[in-house]
Design a protein around this motif. Sequence first.
Motif, PDB file in Angstrom:
ATOM      1  N   LYS A  34       0.818  -1.219   0.000  1.00  0.00           N
ATOM      2  CA  LYS A  34       0.000   0.000   0.000  1.00  0.00           C
ATOM      3  C   LYS A  34       0.852   1.269   0.000  1.00  0.00           C
ATOM      4  O   LYS A  34       0.361   2.336  -0.333  1.00  0.00           O
ATOM      5  CB  LYS A  34      -0.940   0.007   1.200  1.00  0.00           C
ATOM      6  N   TYR A  35       2.114   1.154   0.338  1.00  0.00           N
ATOM      7  CA  TYR A  35       2.991   2.323   0.349  1.00  0.00           C
ATOM      8  C   TYR A  35       3.489   2.662  -1.061  1.00  0.00           C
ATOM      9  O   TYR A  35       3.865   3.796  -1.329  1.00  0.00           O
ATOM     10  CB  TYR A  35       4.173   2.104   1.286  1.00  0.00           C
ATOM     11  N   CYS A  36       3.474   1.658  -1.946  1.00  0.00           N
ATOM     12  CA  CYS A  36       3.949   1.856  -3.310  1.00  0.00           C
ATOM     13  C   CYS A  36       2.829   1.971  -4.331  1.00  0.00           C
ATOM     14  O   CYS A  36       3.004   2.625  -5.361  1.00  0.00           O
ATOM     15  CB  CYS A  36       4.841   0.681  -3.725  1.00  0.00           C
ATOM     16  N   TYR A  37       1.680   1.347  -4.048  1.00  0.00           N
ATOM     17  CA  TYR A  37       0.671   1.143  -5.095  1.00  0.00           C
ATOM     18  C   TYR A  37      -0.734   1.314  -4.543  1.00  0.00           C
ATOM     19  O   TYR A  37      -1.087   0.752  -3.512  1.00  0.00           O
ATOM     20  CB  TYR A  37       0.853  -0.285  -5.604  1.00  0.00           C
ATOM     21  N   PRO A  45       5.173   7.582  -9.285  1.00  0.00           N
ATOM     22  CA  PRO A  45       5.464   7.031 -10.614  1.00  0.00           C
ATOM     23  C   PRO A  45       6.801   7.475 -11.206  1.00  0.00           C
ATOM     24  O   PRO A  45       7.344   6.786 -12.071  1.00  0.00           O
ATOM     25  CB  PRO A  45       4.291   7.521 -11.466  1.00  0.00           C
ATOM     26  N   ASP A  46       7.329   8.582 -10.753  1.00  0.00           N
ATOM     27  CA  ASP A  46       8.601   9.074 -11.298  1.00  0.00           C
ATOM     28  C   ASP A  46       9.814   8.544 -10.546  1.00  0.00           C
ATOM     29  O   ASP A  46      10.950   8.862 -10.904  1.00  0.00           O
ATOM     30  CB  ASP A  46       8.615  10.604 -11.295  1.00  0.00           C
ATOM     31  N   MET A  52      14.505   4.380  -4.957  1.00  0.00           N
ATOM     32  CA  MET A  52      13.917   3.324  -4.137  1.00  0.00           C
ATOM     33  C   MET A  52      14.979   2.717  -3.220  1.00  0.00           C
ATOM     34  O   MET A  52      14.714   2.461  -2.043  1.00  0.00           O
ATOM     35  CB  MET A  52      13.282   2.240  -5.013  1.00  0.00           C
ATOM     36  N   LYS A  53      16.160   2.475  -3.750  1.00  0.00           N
ATOM     37  CA  LYS A  53      17.237   1.929  -2.910  1.00  0.00           C
ATOM     38  C   LYS A  53      17.499   2.843  -1.719  1.00  0.00           C
ATOM     39  O   LYS A  53      17.635   2.376  -0.585  1.00  0.00           O
ATOM     40  CB  LYS A  53      18.523   1.753  -3.722  1.00  0.00           C
ATOM     41  N   ASN A  54      17.575   4.133  -1.959  1.00  0.00           N
ATOM     42  CA  ASN A  54      17.820   5.088  -0.878  1.00  0.00           C
ATOM     43  C   ASN A  54      16.694   5.079   0.144  1.00  0.00           C
ATOM     44  O   ASN A  54      16.932   5.080   1.355  1.00  0.00           O
ATOM     45  CB  ASN A  54      18.020   6.502  -1.435  1.00  0.00           C
ATOM     46  N   THR A  81       9.829  -6.903 -10.156  1.00  0.00           N
ATOM     47  CA  THR A  81       9.091  -6.631 -11.389  1.00  0.00           C
ATOM     48  C   THR A  81       9.155  -5.164 -11.816  1.00  0.00           C
ATOM     49  O   THR A  81       9.386  -4.867 -12.989  1.00  0.00           O
ATOM     50  CB  THR A  81       7.615  -7.050 -11.218  1.00  0.00           C
ATOM     51  N   ARG A  82       8.966  -4.247 -10.872  1.00  0.00           N
ATOM     52  CA  ARG A  82       8.949  -2.823 -11.240  1.00  0.00           C
ATOM     53  C   ARG A  82      10.271  -2.367 -11.828  1.00  0.00           C
ATOM     54  O   ARG A  82      10.302  -1.479 -12.689  1.00  0.00           O
ATOM     55  CB  ARG A  82       8.598  -1.972 -10.020  1.00  0.00           C
TER      56      ARG A  82
END
Length: 90
Positions: A34-37, A45-46, A52-54, A81-82
């Motif tokens: 829920k935090y991503c999607y 989306p950008d 994401m690693k950070n 996947t992303r």
Amino acid sequence: MEIIPFCQSCGMPLASEEVKGTENTGHKTSDYCKYCYEDSQFKQPDMNLEDMKNMVKVHMQKKKHPDYMIQKAMNLLPALTRWKNSHLIM
């Protein structure tokens, strides 16, 4: 042994329905948290793989996860996947 799916964006375990993201139909997805999607869209989306690693690293450090676990998460992210084909998108 139960296999727990994990978010295909950030790698977070999707161990309960409460943390799963949603499709635009309102149904829960087993692919993203829920935090991503939400509503069939990425919340950021950008965001790129390095961002994401950070974010994951900072979050895991705040939760005082051991360094080896943080490194394992960093190594896993590019295979999700992303991000799997993100280097092809330019």
